[in-house]
Design an enzyme around this catalytic site. Structure first.
Site, mmCIF file in Angstrom:
data_model
loop_
_atom_site.group_PDB
_atom_site.id
_atom_site.type_symbol
_atom_site.label_atom_id
_atom_site.label_comp_id
_atom_site.label_asym_id
_atom_site.label_seq_id
_atom_site.Cartn_x
_atom_site.Cartn_y
_atom_site.Cartn_z
ATOM 1 N N CYS A 1 0.934 -1.197 0.079
ATOM 2 C CA CYS A 1 0.082 -0.071 0.108
ATOM 3 C C CYS A 1 0.932 1.240 0.036
ATOM 4 C CB CYS A 1 -0.920 -0.085 1.320
ATOM 5 S SG CYS A 1 -1.959 -1.345 1.232
ATOM 6 N N HIS B 1 -3.159 6.986 3.223
ATOM 7 C CA HIS B 1 -3.449 5.875 2.670
ATOM 8 C C HIS B 1 -4.915 5.362 3.232
ATOM 9 C CE1 HIS B 1 -3.912 1.734 1.283
ATOM 10 N NE2 HIS B 1 -3.520 1.304 2.456
ATOM 11 N N ASN C 1 -10.197 -0.121 0.871
ATOM 12 C CA ASN C 1 -8.792 -0.164 0.512
ATOM 13 C C ASN C 1 -8.337 -0.582 -0.604
ATOM 14 O OD1 ASN C 1 -5.926 -0.524 0.940
ATOM 15 N ND2 ASN C 1 -6.007 -1.530 2.883
#
Ligand SMILES: CC(C)(COP(=O)(O)OP(=O)(O)OC[C@H]1O[C@@H](n2cnc3c(N)ncnc32)[C@H](O)[C@@H]1OP(=O)(O)O)[C@@H](O)C(=O)NCCC(=O)NCCS
Length: 335
Positions: free
Chosen positions: A119, A259, A289
């Site tokens: 990520c 994020h 996500n």
């Protein structure tokens, strides 16, 4: 190379994003998964995610976002000097999806490579791109963050499949002598925690076998609680370090784009920082996500809706597999 006394900066001149059409809401999970909209929303802030169509791949998601970013920048694919793709979910182990994207864009012979830091990938990729610009090696670079995680999560594992979505985001960075663009970055990695987010099967340690499939090790597994603790611990210090490296404090930042892994991570991190929660850009509710795509997606969406201005000073911060982390101060235009 850059032998001149005038520094070369890298301005973000184009941005674009793509999400697949199919929306999967929290209500759409089958009863046998034994989850609920209430559980998912309260624990994560997620209400829905996008799921790629069967004929879509990481390359095609990237292509849509890249074309939008190139159009916005007024740059032809053939004018690119470099393409960097951040992803952990490529079309294939080999070839690199960056070369597939390069070909699909018609960016003939343009060098291209992939960065795999989970990520955190987009922040790593942006920081890498800046080195090529700052050194004078390249003047126009496409940076993509993309993920097609719906093909890598176990749809029978409620602790994982509700968390992720598919998306791509891209930016074009162009050399300029005007002070703007990436002003600082902080990158980090703690491999002692590598097992916290892991796809056990399919690599050289455990090549695909019937055993790998029987143990469902072809899917990403995660120790959510540990990742949560790590993320809430790292976001504040990473942001403060990145701001300090740019000669700033958090008071000088217009927006933090974190994020998008869990709304509670963002809220908990905000509490530890001298920065208002309202100035964190958050869109996890709609997309879940999307890993390496989450920051360029949030950036693009909020530039498009006018919430982020093309003159704003941004702080991007991410964390993920590795475990890795990264933060960067970006000035959209000279101040
Ligand atoms: C994954 C995460 C949402 C779990 O939240 P949590 O509050 O820590 O929940 P826990 O893992 O402690 O699980 C609590 C219970 O909910 C259950 N549960 C897990 N997923 C569920 C779901 N989708 N629906 C209903 N119940 C669920 C668990 O089985 C557990 O039940 P038990 O207490 O009977 O064993 C949270 O830890 C998180 O977001 N971590 C960060 C992960 C992340 O974003 N990673 C990406 C890295 S970039």
């Amino acid at each position: 190379m850059n032998n001149r006394s005038t520094p070369i900066y890298g301005q973000i001149t184009g941005w674009g994003a793509y999400v697949p059409e199919k929306v999967l809401t929290n209500h759409d999970f089958p009863p046998e998964l034994e989850t609920s909209d209430e559980w998912i929303f309260q624990r994560t802030g997620i209400r829905a995610r996008r799921i790629a169509a069967p004929d879509e791949t990481t390359c095609t998601l990237s292509l849509h976002a890249s074309r939008a970013a190139l159009t916005q920048a007024g740059v032809q694919a053939a004018e690119l000097d470099l393409i960097i793709v951040a992803t952990s979910t490529p079309d294939h182990h080999t070839p690199p999806v960056s070369s597939q994207l390069q070909h699909s864009l018609g960016a003939t012979d343009v060098p291209a490579f992939v960065i795999v830091t989970g990520c955190t990938g987009f922040v790593y990729a942006l920081s890498t791109a800046y080195q090529f610009i700052h050194s004078g090696a390249y003047r126009t670079i496409l940076v993509v963050g993309v993920e097609l995680l719906s093909r890598f999560v176990d749809w029978t594992d409620r602790s994982m499949c509700v968390l992720f979505g598919d998306a791509a985001g891209a930016v074009v960075i162009q050399a300029t002598e005007r002070a703007c663009g990436l002003r600082s970055f902080v990158l980090g990695s703690d491999g002692s925690q590598s097992e916290q987010i892991m796809m056990h099967g399919g690599g050289s340690a455990h090549p695909f076998s019937q055993e790998v499939l029987d143990n469902r090790q072809q899917y990403v597994q995660m120790n959510g609680r540990e990742v949560f603790k790590f993320a809430t611990r790292i976001v504040g210090p990473a942001c403060e370090q990145a701001a300090a490296k740019a000669g700033l404090t958090l008071a000088d930042i217009d927006w933090i784009i974190p994020h998008q892994a869990n709304l509670r991570i963002i809220q908990a991190a905000a509490k530890t920082m001298d920065f208002p929660l309202e100035r964190f850009v958050v869109n996890i509710e709609h997309y879940a996500n999307t890993s390496a795509a989450s920051i360029p997606l949030a950036l693009t969406e909020n530039l498009a809706n006018g919430r982020i201005l093309p003159t704003d000073r941004l702080l991007l911060v991410a964390f993920g597999a590795g475990l890795t982390w990264g933060a960067a101060v970006v000035e959209m235009s000279p101040r």
